[in-house]
Design a protein around this motif. Structure first.
Motif, PDB file in Angstrom:
ATOM      1  N   MET A  52     -52.610   0.947  12.515  1.00  0.00           N
ATOM      2  CA  MET A  52     -51.754  -0.021  13.416  1.00  0.00           C
ATOM      3  C   MET A  52     -50.763   0.999  14.269  1.00  0.00           C
ATOM      4  O   MET A  52     -50.503   0.734  15.486  1.00  0.00           O
ATOM      5  CB  MET A  52     -51.002  -1.075  12.518  1.00  0.00           C
ATOM      6  CG  MET A  52     -50.264  -2.122  13.211  1.00  0.00           C
ATOM      7  SD  MET A  52     -51.412  -3.038  14.517  1.00  0.00           S
ATOM      8  CE  MET A  52     -52.112  -3.956  13.306  1.00  0.00           C
ATOM      9  N   ALA A  86     -45.947  -1.353  12.593  1.00  0.00           N
ATOM     10  CA  ALA A  86     -47.254  -1.289  11.950  1.00  0.00           C
ATOM     11  C   ALA A  86     -47.152  -1.690  10.671  1.00  0.00           C
ATOM     12  O   ALA A  86     -48.097  -2.594  10.066  1.00  0.00           O
ATOM     13  CB  ALA A  86     -47.469   0.234  11.883  1.00  0.00           C
ATOM     14  N   SER A 120     -49.367  -4.941   9.521  1.00  0.00           N
ATOM     15  CA  SER A 120     -50.621  -4.584   8.702  1.00  0.00           C
ATOM     16  C   SER A 120     -50.515  -5.223   7.351  1.00  0.00           C
ATOM     17  O   SER A 120     -51.355  -5.068   6.484  1.00  0.00           O
ATOM     18  CB  SER A 120     -50.865  -3.086   8.722  1.00  0.00           C
ATOM     19  OG  SER A 120     -49.788  -2.536   8.057  1.00  0.00           O
TER      20      SER A 120
END
Length: 155
Positions: free
Chosen positions: A81, A108, A112
């Motif tokens: 990500m 991220a 994620s």
């Protein structure tokens, strides 16, 4: 309704500790954050820890005591990500000033994780700041005051 889970940025911790919700006067905020940490609902990237370590102040001491509970190592989904975020937003990290290095990891981590986390930041929209990237990547975000309100904390 499922309880919200958060990925907190350096800016949120710094602003809360030093400017907005100083522990001496707003202990209930820090007690609430500790409760979220205990419940596994407040996380942050290890990159935030690394940023805060450079200052090595009372906030870092607070973080150090909670390192194993709040700070998450970078796993493969988060790394993938980060690559996606950086490909779409190459100016997010300012390598010349050595700032904002943790930002893509905070987002991220949020993106994620299932369920997707809310990013907690005190940054304002600008050119490639956390709110801009969150909007572009469909990641929910809020400030510390919003988190307090969402959790229903009162003094």
């Amino acid at each position: 309704m499922a309880k919200l889970v958060y990925s907190i940025d350096s800016s949120a911790l710094i602003h809360a500790w030093h400017r907005i919700y100083r522990p001496k006067n707003f202990g209930f905020v820090w007690d609430g954050l500790d409760k979220l940490i205990e419940e596994g609902r407040l996380k942050s990237s290890i990159e935030v820890y690394n940023e805060l370590q450079k200052k090595d102040d009372e906030l870092f001491a607070w973080c150090k005591e909670r390192k194993g509970s709040i700070f998450v190592e970078i796993d493969e989904p988060t790394q993938a990500m980060v690559a996606k975020i950086m490909a779409a937003h190459p100016k997010l990290v300012d390598t010349t000033k050595g700032r904002s290095g943790a930002d893509p990891f905070v987002m991220a981590l949020a993106a994620s994780t299932n369920p997707q986390m809310w990013v907690v930041t005190e940054e304002y929209p600008g050119k490639e700041r956390i709110p801009d990237v969150c909007d572009a990547q469909n990641i929910d975000y809020c400030g510390v005051a919003d988190l307090i309100e969402k959790e229903g904390w009162t003094s």
